[in-house]
Motif scaffolding. Structure first.
Motif, mmCIF file in Angstrom:
data_model
loop_
_atom_site.group_PDB
_atom_site.id
_atom_site.type_symbol
_atom_site.label_atom_id
_atom_site.label_comp_id
_atom_site.label_asym_id
_atom_site.label_seq_id
_atom_site.Cartn_x
_atom_site.Cartn_y
_atom_site.Cartn_z
ATOM 1 N N PRO A 80 -19.134 -6.903 -20.478
ATOM 2 C CA PRO A 80 -17.869 -6.162 -20.367
ATOM 3 C C PRO A 80 -16.983 -6.350 -21.594
ATOM 4 O O PRO A 80 -17.365 -7.051 -22.523
ATOM 5 C CB PRO A 80 -16.988 -6.933 -19.417
ATOM 6 N N GLU A 88 -12.597 -5.414 -12.836
ATOM 7 C CA GLU A 88 -13.253 -4.299 -12.929
ATOM 8 C C GLU A 88 -14.661 -4.505 -13.476
ATOM 9 O O GLU A 88 -15.857 -3.786 -13.233
ATOM 10 C CB GLU A 88 -12.600 -3.370 -14.008
ATOM 11 N N ALA A 89 -14.805 -5.446 -14.435
ATOM 12 C CA ALA A 89 -16.090 -5.730 -15.094
ATOM 13 C C ALA A 89 -17.023 -6.115 -14.058
ATOM 14 O O ALA A 89 -18.257 -5.640 -14.155
ATOM 15 C CB ALA A 89 -15.956 -6.791 -16.240
ATOM 16 N N ALA A 91 -16.956 -5.564 -10.759
ATOM 17 C CA ALA A 91 -17.244 -4.253 -10.007
ATOM 18 C C ALA A 91 -18.364 -3.013 -10.650
ATOM 19 O O ALA A 91 -19.130 -2.941 -10.036
ATOM 20 C CB ALA A 91 -15.694 -3.529 -9.646
ATOM 21 N N ASP A 92 -18.103 -3.072 -11.960
ATOM 22 C CA ASP A 92 -19.069 -2.190 -12.573
ATOM 23 C C ASP A 92 -20.083 -2.801 -12.571
ATOM 24 O O ASP A 92 -21.303 -1.891 -12.504
ATOM 25 C CB ASP A 92 -18.466 -1.959 -14.128
ATOM 26 N N ILE A 95 -21.945 -2.260 -9.296
ATOM 27 C CA ILE A 95 -22.192 -0.931 -8.813
ATOM 28 C C ILE A 95 -23.540 -0.569 -9.618
ATOM 29 O O ILE A 95 -24.308 0.186 -9.032
ATOM 30 C CB ILE A 95 -21.242 0.186 -9.360
ATOM 31 N N ASN A 96 -23.623 -0.831 -10.732
ATOM 32 C CA ASN A 96 -24.597 -0.829 -11.757
ATOM 33 C C ASN A 96 -25.736 -1.259 -11.278
ATOM 34 O O ASN A 96 -27.129 -0.669 -11.049
ATOM 35 C CB ASN A 96 -24.346 -1.032 -13.107
#
Length: 103
Positions: A80, A88-89, A91-92, A95-96
């Motif tokens: 991040p 958000e970091a 969550a990203d 997801i990745n």
């Protein structure tokens, strides 16, 4: 149960990778419970004895496959930005990771 053999030569490493790819393919198509070691060996183009040399059981085979996939996540993880939103970091990252595992 005897310990798994570790591939050392380029040919052995290639066979090992073919086995893992075949296991991933059969696991994705049929689910772990329905995967047959014979089918994995056939798909990978190796003798069943070769498969069992590297992976004494289906559990060993899929544990190695999972370890490989987790290793790939570490290689492709995007760090991040400094000062960014930590929620958000995370969550990203999740997801990745999920997208990578599904591939």
């Amino acid at each position: 149960m005897r310990p798994s053999a570790e591939p050392s030569s380029p040919g052995q490493k290639a066979r090992y990778q073919r086995i893992l790819r075949a296991a991933a393919k059969h696991g994705a198509a049929n689910g772990l419970e329905r995967v047959q070691m014979h089918d994995v060996a056939k798909e990978a183009g190796v003798a069943i004895a070769t498969l069992y040399r590297y992976f004494p059981s289906k559990t060993h085979l899929f544990a190695a496959l999972l370890a490989q996939q987790v290793g790939r996540l570490e290689e492709t993880a995007v760090l991040p930005e400094a000062g960014g939103d930590p929620v958000e970091a995370v969550a990203d990252l999740l997801i990745n990771a999920s997208q990578q595992l599904l591939r």
